[in-house]
Design an enzyme around this catalytic site. Structure first.
Site, mmCIF file in Angstrom:
data_model
loop_
_atom_site.group_PDB
_atom_site.id
_atom_site.type_symbol
_atom_site.label_atom_id
_atom_site.label_comp_id
_atom_site.label_asym_id
_atom_site.label_seq_id
_atom_site.Cartn_x
_atom_site.Cartn_y
_atom_site.Cartn_z
ATOM 1 N N ASN A 70 6.881 2.842 -10.805
ATOM 2 C CA ASN A 70 5.820 3.043 -11.786
ATOM 3 C C ASN A 70 4.453 3.324 -11.158
ATOM 4 O OD1 ASN A 70 4.324 2.493 -14.485
ATOM 5 N ND2 ASN A 70 3.508 0.943 -13.106
ATOM 6 N N ASP A 107 0.870 -1.173 0.000
ATOM 7 C CA ASP A 107 0.000 0.000 0.000
ATOM 8 C C ASP A 107 0.908 1.224 0.000
ATOM 9 O OD1 ASP A 107 -1.691 2.115 0.430
ATOM 10 O OD2 ASP A 107 -2.743 1.205 2.132
ATOM 11 N N SER A 124 5.747 11.793 -16.342
ATOM 12 C CA SER A 124 4.641 12.026 -17.267
ATOM 13 C C SER A 124 4.891 13.324 -18.020
ATOM 14 C CB SER A 124 3.317 12.138 -16.494
ATOM 15 O OG SER A 124 2.260 12.550 -17.351
ATOM 16 N N TYR A 151 -1.774 15.803 -9.774
ATOM 17 C CA TYR A 151 -1.016 14.864 -10.596
ATOM 18 C C TYR A 151 0.181 15.553 -11.241
ATOM 19 C CZ TYR A 151 -0.109 11.191 -14.040
ATOM 20 O OH TYR A 151 0.487 10.205 -14.798
#
Length: 245
Positions: free
Chosen positions: A77, A50, A128, A141
């Site tokens: 990842n 977790d 990203s 994000y």
């Protein structure tokens, strides 16, 4: 000889999407692959973790070392995305995004470094293109992925002389199950697919296996002079200036 014969790799979030493609590529090239995420992994040596809990992240690294006796490749990842404007996002949701997307990689790297030094190991973080730009309602994000890019450079600066290289990849739109489900939820999925292809100079979206190819190269000795870099893999999307419609 395969590039990862005799090596041990840990891929977080390796049960699906980009992580699964990476895990399969490393395994196919000879690595013993562990994955870590919630739930079981029936394809690889899975470890339940977790990543909202720092101790779970560090414990994952130690379990791999206990079971395999070494760690050569760490792939950070696992990640989550929550959509909300800054004013709408709760502090709890913001902190959950940061816990999974940036605190967990930090803790994983911290726990892995002593083992990676022994074998001249490598770290590849999955960032990203949203660490470079932004889509609407992605403040948390974007902030977390920009932090991943910064952490990558800092780790490379501090530890490359010890034989531990650290790089990141910044994927654009990749055809994961999650993204395919998102397209399917659109009022006109076919039109959405056509439009999203148009924003890519290559005329299509990416495949998880294409990201895995880049990650495998960065994790291998073939990239031995490469460290501290963020590699964009987006079909040219970030290079293309938009025009009025």
């Amino acid at each position: 000889m395969k590039r990862f014969d005799g090596k041990v790799a840990l891929v977080t979030g390796g049960r699906s999407g980009i992580g699964l493609a990476i895990a399969r590529r490393l395994r196919d090239e000879g690595a013993r692959v562990f994955t870590a995420q919630r739930g079981e992994d029936h394809e690889f040596e899975g470890i339940a973790a977790d990543f909202t809990i720092p101790a779970s992240a560090s414990g994952t690294v130690e379990e791999v070392h206990e079971r395999a006796g070494r760690l050569d490749v760490l792939i950070n990842n696992a990640g989550i995305m929550q959509e909300a404007l800054v004013e709408e996002m709760s502090l709890d949701d913001w902190q959950k995004t940061m816990a999974v997307n940036i605190t967990a990689p930090f803790v994983m790297i911290k726990a892995a470094l002593p083992h990676l030094r022994v074998c001249g190991g490598t770290i590849v973080n999955i960032g990203s293109i949203e660490g470079l730009g932004s889509n609407p309602k992605h403040a948390a994000y974007c902030a977390s992925k920009a932090a991943v890019h910064g952490l990558t450079r800092a780790v490379a600066v501090d530890h490359s002389a010890e034989g531990v290289r650290c790089n990141a990849v910044a994927p654009g739109w990749i055809d994961t199950d999650l993204n395919q489900d998102f397209i399917g939820s659109m009022p006109d999925p076919a039109a959405f697919r056509r439009n999203i292809r148009k924003i890519h100079p290559v005329g299509r979206t990416g495949k998880p296996e294409e990201v895995a190819s880049l990650v495998a190269w960065l994790a291998s000795s073939e990239s031995s002079f490469v460290t501290g870099q963020v590699w964009t893999i987006d079909g040219g999307r970030m290079a293309k200036l938009s025009l009025p419609q």
